[in-house]
Design a protein around this motif. Structure first.
Motif, PDB file in Angstrom:
ATOM      1  N   LYS A   1      -6.354  -0.223  -1.304  1.00 57.07           N
ATOM      2  CA  LYS A   1      -6.471   1.173  -0.869  1.00 57.07           C
ATOM      3  C   LYS A   1      -5.064   1.676  -0.657  1.00 57.07           C
ATOM      4  O   LYS A   1      -4.240   0.990  -0.051  1.00 57.07           O
ATOM      5  CB  LYS A   1      -7.220   1.216   0.473  1.00 57.07           C
ATOM      6  CG  LYS A   1      -8.570   1.909   0.399  1.00 57.07           C
ATOM      7  CD  LYS A   1      -9.142   2.025   1.803  1.00 57.07           C
ATOM      8  CE  LYS A   1     -10.562   1.512   1.821  1.00 57.07           C
ATOM      9  NZ  LYS A   1     -10.910   0.907   3.098  1.00 57.07           N
ATOM     10  N   GLU A   2      -4.794   2.893  -1.133  1.00 59.13           N
ATOM     11  CA  GLU A   2      -3.437   3.411  -0.970  1.00 59.13           C
ATOM     12  C   GLU A   2      -3.212   3.994   0.424  1.00 59.13           C
ATOM     13  O   GLU A   2      -4.161   4.419   1.082  1.00 59.13           O
ATOM     14  CB  GLU A   2      -3.161   4.461  -2.047  1.00 59.13           C
ATOM     15  CG  GLU A   2      -2.762   3.796  -3.368  1.00 59.13           C
ATOM     16  CD  GLU A   2      -2.452   4.781  -4.476  1.00 59.13           C
ATOM     17  OE1 GLU A   2      -1.272   4.898  -4.842  1.00 59.13           O
ATOM     18  OE2 GLU A   2      -3.402   5.415  -4.958  1.00 59.13           O
ATOM     19  N   ASN A   3      -1.942   4.006   0.835  1.00 54.73           N
ATOM     20  CA  ASN A   3      -1.527   4.655   2.087  1.00 54.73           C
ATOM     21  C   ASN A   3      -2.255   4.194   3.347  1.00 54.73           C
ATOM     22  O   ASN A   3      -2.530   4.991   4.231  1.00 54.73           O
ATOM     23  CB  ASN A   3      -1.689   6.178   1.971  1.00 54.73           C
ATOM     24  CG  ASN A   3      -0.823   6.713   0.865  1.00 54.73           C
ATOM     25  OD1 ASN A   3       0.341   6.329   0.732  1.00 54.73           O
ATOM     26  ND2 ASN A   3      -1.389   7.566   0.039  1.00 54.73           N
TER      27      ASN A   3
ATOM     28  N   THR B   1       0.814  -1.223   0.000  1.00 54.02           N
ATOM     29  CA  THR B   1       0.000   0.000   0.000  1.00 54.02           C
ATOM     30  C   THR B   1       0.844   1.268   0.000  1.00 54.02           C
ATOM     31  O   THR B   1       0.318   2.359  -0.131  1.00 54.02           O
ATOM     32  CB  THR B   1      -0.908   0.031   1.243  1.00 54.02           C
ATOM     33  OG1 THR B   1      -0.079  -0.130   2.394  1.00 54.02           O
ATOM     34  CG2 THR B   1      -1.928  -1.081   1.209  1.00 54.02           C
TER      35      THR B   1
ATOM     36  N   VAL C   1      -0.494   0.151  -6.011  1.00 53.39           N
ATOM     37  CA  VAL C   1      -1.903  -0.232  -6.005  1.00 53.39           C
ATOM     38  C   VAL C   1      -2.503  -0.163  -7.421  1.00 53.39           C
ATOM     39  O   VAL C   1      -3.074  -1.147  -7.896  1.00 53.39           O
ATOM     40  CB  VAL C   1      -2.713   0.582  -4.960  1.00 53.39           C
ATOM     41  CG1 VAL C   1      -4.198   0.259  -5.042  1.00 53.39           C
ATOM     42  CG2 VAL C   1      -2.188   0.288  -3.553  1.00 53.39           C
TER      43      VAL C   1
END
Ligand SMILES: Nc1nc2c(ncn2[C@@H]2O[C@H](COP(=O)(O)OP(=O)(O)OP(=O)(O)O)[C@@H](O)[C@H]2O)c(=O)[nH]1
Ligand SMILES: [Mg+2]
Length: 332
Positions: A186-188, A163, A169
């Motif tokens: 989902k990023e971050n 992530t 992603v």
């Protein structure tokens, strides 16, 4: 009849179907670099020394080490070769081709059966976790596996457990759309959290195969171990006995460094199989034998190119054939 003869028989029988032929051609093409480098060197050596001698053995030993077969494997192999040459009274190097292939084959098989089969969960999603250092080909291999399983009629989901790296992603999402697979990411955010939510969805959607991507670049071994422990725990709470496979991806071109990665990952998590990528771009195809010797984890898949169709279930016979077919012909 030597093992090699048996293997040759198996091969000639196998040649009948189209699939078998295609499989053989893929190995043939993917292992071209290693074969050209290594086998042509051996054959040059055979022309330099018509007769078997200590100098011949020493040069052969160097060639094998250069093909990244692994020092201990090479030593064992040389001992066997020397004693067979003596026993069978071989004086002419041109008869050595078959014996060399035979002995390498014996080293890999060695009476054991390292299964290349994927452990499939009969009661729900099969979870396959992909690990390995950065850039080795984890995400690409997930794309290739998704393509393979889709073709087998399975419902596939990709979960983006990497992530943090910018672009990781969307890269996996792209593979999902290319292969018509479901996607969760989902990023971050915390990877274990994403995997948790992704698995809920996978169960809801009654997915057959879940492929989980992970980050390759954690600063150190302790962090990586903790992260993988957390991920394994999350996966195991959702689906008992999962992950069903943890595949370590190794870039074949890194040679002995790849072996070190395998040793290191083996210490931090339960690796059930190895995917050896980029065999098409390297002359270090001998690494398969070194992996067997140093970690004894089965190579389950090999990557022979960047495309989604360029993944093969590892098959030792096709592999040995792809590597040594010129030598086999020589010996005939
Ligand atoms: N020639 C060749 N290239 C490959 C193969 N497998 C992967 N690659 C290439 O290797 C590069 C890195 O692949 P990725 O799948 O992004 O590697 P990764 O392990 O996910 O990398 P990180 O996410 O940065 O840790 C890409 O350019 C791929 O196309 C292979 O079998 N053969
Ligand atoms: Mg990646």
């Amino acid at each position: 009849m030597g093992l090699f003869d048996k293997f040759k028989n198996v091969f000639s029988k196998k040649e009948e179907t189209k699939e078998v032929l295609e499989e053989k051609q893929a190995y043939d093409k993917g292992l071209e670099k290693t074969r050209k480098e290594f086998v042509s060197q051996v054959s040059i050596l055979g022309h330099k020394y018509n007769k078997v001698s200590e100098d011949y053995f020493e040069e052969l030993e160097n060639l094998l080490i250069m093909a990244d077969i692994g020092v201990n494997t090479v030593m064992k192999f040389m001992d066997e070769l020397r004693s067979r040459v003596k026993k069978e009274n071989i004086t002419d190097t041109k008869y050595l081709g078959e014996v060399i292939v035979d002995e390498l084959f014996i080293i890999y098989v060695n009476g054991e059966n390292l299964s290349d089969k994927i452990n499939i969960n009969p009661d729900g999603p099969t979870v396959i976790l992909m690990v390995g250092v950065n850039g080795v080909g984890k995400t690409t291999t997930i794309g290739k596996l998704a393509f393979k399983y889709k073709n087998e009629g399975k419902k596939v989901m990709l979960i983006a457990g990497d992530t943090f790296r910018a672009g990781a992603v969307p890269q996996l999402e792209e593979w999902a759309s290319r292969t018509n697979s479901l996607f969760y990411g989902k990023e971050n955010t915390d990877p274990a959290g994403v995997i948790y939510d992704g698995l809920i969805k996978a169960k809801e959607e009654q997915v057959d195969i879940v492929l989980v991507d992970t980050a390759g670049r954690l600063q150190n071994k302790v962090n990586l171990m903790k992260e993988l422990e957390k991920i394994n725990k999350v996966i195991g709470t959702h689906i008992p006995n999962a992950p069903h496979e943890t595949l370590l991806v190794i870039d074949a071109a890194t040679g002995q460094n790849g072996i070190l990665q395998a040793e290191s990952f083996k210490e931090i998590t339960n690796i059930t199989g190895i995917v050896l990528t980029k065999l098409d771009g390297t002359a270090k195809g001998g690494i398969v034998l070194a992996i067997k010797e140093s970690v004894n984890i089965p190579v389950k898949f090999i990557g022979l190119g960047e495309g989604m169709e360029d993944l093969r279930v590892f098959d030792i016979e096709n592999y040995i054939y792809g590597l040594f077919k010129d030598m086999i012909k020589d010996g005939e």
